[in-house]
Write a protein that holds these residues in place. Structure first.
Motif, PDB file in Angstrom:
ATOM      1  N   ALA A  44       0.827  -1.213   0.000  1.00  0.00           N
ATOM      2  CA  ALA A  44       0.000   0.000   0.000  1.00  0.00           C
ATOM      3  C   ALA A  44       0.856   1.255   0.000  1.00  0.00           C
ATOM      4  O   ALA A  44       0.360   2.339  -0.314  1.00  0.00           O
ATOM      5  N   ARG A  45       2.117   1.110   0.351  1.00  0.00           N
ATOM      6  CA  ARG A  45       3.030   2.248   0.593  1.00  0.00           C
ATOM      7  C   ARG A  45       2.361   3.232   1.555  1.00  0.00           C
ATOM      8  O   ARG A  45       2.361   4.443   1.345  1.00  0.00           O
ATOM      9  N   ASN A  46       1.796   2.658   2.603  1.00  0.00           N
ATOM     10  CA  ASN A  46       0.984   3.437   3.528  1.00  0.00           C
ATOM     11  C   ASN A  46       0.917   2.714   4.863  1.00  0.00           C
ATOM     12  O   ASN A  46       0.855   1.478   4.903  1.00  0.00           O
ATOM     13  N   CYS A  47       0.939   3.482   5.968  1.00  0.00           N
ATOM     14  CA  CYS A  47       0.843   2.910   7.311  1.00  0.00           C
ATOM     15  C   CYS A  47      -0.586   2.862   7.842  1.00  0.00           C
ATOM     16  O   CYS A  47      -0.813   2.292   8.909  1.00  0.00           O
ATOM     17  N   PHE A  48      -1.526   3.481   7.150  1.00  0.00           N
ATOM     18  CA  PHE A  48      -2.916   3.448   7.601  1.00  0.00           C
ATOM     19  C   PHE A  48      -3.386   2.001   7.680  1.00  0.00           C
ATOM     20  O   PHE A  48      -3.228   1.245   6.722  1.00  0.00           O
ATOM     21  N   LEU A  49      -3.993   1.618   8.796  1.00  0.00           N
ATOM     22  CA  LEU A  49      -4.459   0.237   8.930  1.00  0.00           C
ATOM     23  C   LEU A  49      -5.547  -0.087   7.916  1.00  0.00           C
ATOM     24  O   LEU A  49      -5.662  -1.230   7.467  1.00  0.00           O
ATOM     25  N   SER A  50      -6.342   0.908   7.535  1.00  0.00           N
ATOM     26  CA  SER A  50      -7.366   0.677   6.515  1.00  0.00           C
ATOM     27  C   SER A  50      -6.723   0.371   5.162  1.00  0.00           C
ATOM     28  O   SER A  50      -7.186  -0.493   4.409  1.00  0.00           O
ATOM     29  N   LYS A 326      12.742  10.974   5.334  1.00  0.00           N
ATOM     30  CA  LYS A 326      11.873  11.341   4.207  1.00  0.00           C
ATOM     31  C   LYS A 326      11.198  10.107   3.620  1.00  0.00           C
ATOM     32  O   LYS A 326       9.995  10.111   3.337  1.00  0.00           O
ATOM     33  N   ALA A 327      11.966   9.038   3.438  1.00  0.00           N
ATOM     34  CA  ALA A 327      11.406   7.801   2.891  1.00  0.00           C
ATOM     35  C   ALA A 327      10.413   7.163   3.860  1.00  0.00           C
ATOM     36  O   ALA A 327       9.378   6.633   3.460  1.00  0.00           O
ATOM     37  N   LYS A 328      10.706   7.251   5.154  1.00  0.00           N
ATOM     38  CA  LYS A 328       9.830   6.662   6.169  1.00  0.00           C
ATOM     39  C   LYS A 328       8.498   7.397   6.239  1.00  0.00           C
ATOM     40  O   LYS A 328       7.422   6.781   6.323  1.00  0.00           O
ATOM     41  N   LYS A 329       8.562   8.730   6.164  1.00  0.00           N
ATOM     42  CA  LYS A 329       7.333   9.518   6.249  1.00  0.00           C
ATOM     43  C   LYS A 329       6.515   9.452   4.968  1.00  0.00           C
ATOM     44  O   LYS A 329       5.336   9.825   4.967  1.00  0.00           O
ATOM     45  N   ALA A 330       7.129   8.983   3.870  1.00  0.00           N
ATOM     46  CA  ALA A 330       6.374   8.788   2.632  1.00  0.00           C
ATOM     47  C   ALA A 330       5.339   7.676   2.770  1.00  0.00           C
ATOM     48  O   ALA A 330       4.427   7.569   1.952  1.00  0.00           O
ATOM     49  N   SER A 393      10.862   1.544  -2.784  1.00  0.00           N
ATOM     50  CA  SER A 393       9.492   1.415  -2.264  1.00  0.00           C
ATOM     51  C   SER A 393       8.469   1.697  -3.363  1.00  0.00           C
ATOM     52  O   SER A 393       7.421   1.060  -3.439  1.00  0.00           O
ATOM     53  N   THR A 394       8.786   2.639  -4.257  1.00  0.00           N
ATOM     54  CA  THR A 394       7.914   2.927  -5.400  1.00  0.00           C
ATOM     55  C   THR A 394       7.858   1.734  -6.347  1.00  0.00           C
ATOM     56  O   THR A 394       6.790   1.363  -6.838  1.00  0.00           O
ATOM     57  N   GLY A 395       9.018   1.115  -6.603  1.00  0.00           N
ATOM     58  CA  GLY A 395       9.062  -0.046  -7.484  1.00  0.00           C
ATOM     59  C   GLY A 395       8.257  -1.215  -6.951  1.00  0.00           C
ATOM     60  O   GLY A 395       7.522  -1.878  -7.701  1.00  0.00           O
ATOM     61  N   VAL A 396       8.377  -1.483  -5.643  1.00  0.00           N
ATOM     62  CA  VAL A 396       7.598  -2.562  -5.018  1.00  0.00           C
ATOM     63  C   VAL A 396       6.103  -2.266  -5.120  1.00  0.00           C
ATOM     64  O   VAL A 396       5.292  -3.140  -5.462  1.00  0.00           O
TER      65      VAL A 396
END
Length: 426
Positions: A44-50, A326-330, A393-396
């Motif tokens: 998801a490239r996202n930490c949101f649980l949803s 920066k990568a972590k907060k993305a 992370s973008t490639g994955v």
């Protein structure tokens, strides 16, 4: 034509293999949580649980909010022994990517901006460093120690903790920093490695410097202009000592995107808070607009031009930790909606695992076919980058977005017969 199904299959298998290493010797629910979180965060490239729950694509009968509730409950109730076991497994894998002797450790703080939050646990006031205008907002502090990998010099987190200055157990930011430093030293000592701590001006404090000089812990720290030092056994303002140096060593450094010519000097000084040992002041001239030199203090022995340039280049590696943040907060880490600090730290743990997975890909970037495919899908604007975390992370993400199913079929989930109510025939 690229076979996205094959690429997706390989990455899924690779992520599951990685998460199984991280959760080895833990209970089955913890293993499943580790698999779900690592795969969900990366796809998801996202930490949101949803967002994580949507990527899991569980059975049609499973409602999305039920999956979110399950992930949230498991994060908040994760056992401390299980967390410790995951961290031990993580560090065991991390050591494979570190140098054998001295490890460069970048120490810096960042913050989680919760400007619009009001009901989270122990919200404190922080300075929003990402804003161009200095302003105070609600949020949390994050203490981070990241080691540089031996090949690509990619930051790998060794210690990361979310904390609040409003918590009852909080003593001071210096105390939190020293706790992290002690843990990093102990971790590296187990593998017979030693750290070289590289720090910015925010860590120009006697509490760090005097302790490291006394215990012979190697460091390179940038100094503030208002510091005093003992120069030739006399107390002098740092700026006076720095301006008296002419900069006899000519070299070139990549500074603000330009290959800049500068001049380096070094001299022996002592710290007033600990006078027993000499340390080295390294000054770099020609970088700032006001002609004032950049000043570094180190207890690494500096004897000649090569060792002076080595100290300067060590300090400039510090900027890589900013790329790491920066990568972590993305991954939308700042905007996660967890309510307790324990849950935030547990989410931070799984995000750290995911970031390390990206590092394992970067370390094999020129030799592993899967790594090459992921880098191609990232579609880079530049041919060469200092830190490839955001690109990988973008490639994955670009490959996994073609996945039509999650990882449920790959997991060892116990199936049970449907519960039947006993009844009497009348």
């Amino acid at each position: 034509m690229t076979n996205y199904t094959t690429d997706t299959y390989q990455i899924k298998r690779d992520i599951l293999h990685f998460s199984n290493k991280m959760s080895n010797c833990t209970r089955k629910p913890t293993q499943k949580l580790c698999q779900d979180m690592c795969y969900g965060i990366l796809s998801a490239r996202n930490c949101f649980l949803s967002a994580v729950a949507r990527q899991l694509k569980e059975t049609e009968s499973t409602k999305l909010n039920n999956t979110v509730d399950r992930l949230s409950n498991n994060l908040s109730k994760l056992d401390k022994e299980e967390i410790q076991k995951i961290k031990e497994n993580y560090f065991k894998e991390v050591t494979k990517y570190l140098p054998e002797d001295y490890v460069v450790v970048l120490n810096d703080d960042t913050e989680l901006n919760k400007e619009y939050s009001k009901k989270l646990e122990d919200l404190c006031v922080i300075k929003d460093a990402s804003s161009q205008v200095d302003r105070l907002v609600n949020g949390y502090m994050v203490c981070e120690y990241a080691a540089l990998s031996k090949d690509s010099k990619t930051p790998i987190s060794l210690y990361s903790k979310v904390y609040s200055t409003s918590s009852r157990t909080f003593i001071s930011e210096n105390h939190e920093t020293l706790i992290g430093e002690n843990e990093v030293i102990n971790l590296l000592e187990k593998t017979k490695r030693k750290p070289i701590f590289v720090r910015d001006r925010g860590y120009d404090a006697n509490e760090y410097l005097a302790r490291d000089i006394k215990d012979d812990i190697k460091f390179v720290t940038r100094l503030k202009k208002n510091r005093s030092l003992l120069f030739k056994d006399k107390s002098r303002l740092l700026k006076d000592v720095a301006l008296s140096r002419k900069g006899k060593i000519a070299t070139k450094l990549m500074y603000r995107g330009n290959n800049t010519e500068c001049y380096v000097s070094y001299t022996k000084v002592k710290l007033p808070a600990y006078k027993e040992k000499e340390v080295t002041l390294v000054t770099i001239h020609g970088l700032s607009d006001d002609d004032f030199p950049m000043m570094l203090l180190t207890n690494i022995d500096v004897k000649n031009k090569e060792s002076a340039e080595y100290i300067v280049r060590l300090y400039f590696l510090r900027w890589r930790v900013e790329e790491y943040f920066k990568a972590k907060k993305a991954f939308n880490w700042e905007n996660s909606l967890l309510r307790t600090i324990d849950s935030m730290n547990n989410l931070n743990l799984f995000l750290t695992l995911s970031m390390f997975y990206l590092t394992t890909i970067i370390e094999k970037m020129n030799t592993n076919l899967l790594s090459i495919i992921i880098l191609e899908k990232a579609n880079l604007l530049k041919d060469k980058l200092l830190v490839y975390l955001s690109a990988i992370s973008t490639g994955v993400f670009e490959i996994l977005k073609y996945a039509k199913s999650g990882i449920r079929k790959w997991q060892d989930i116990e199936s049970r017969d449907k519960y039947r109510q006993l009844c009497l025939k009348l």
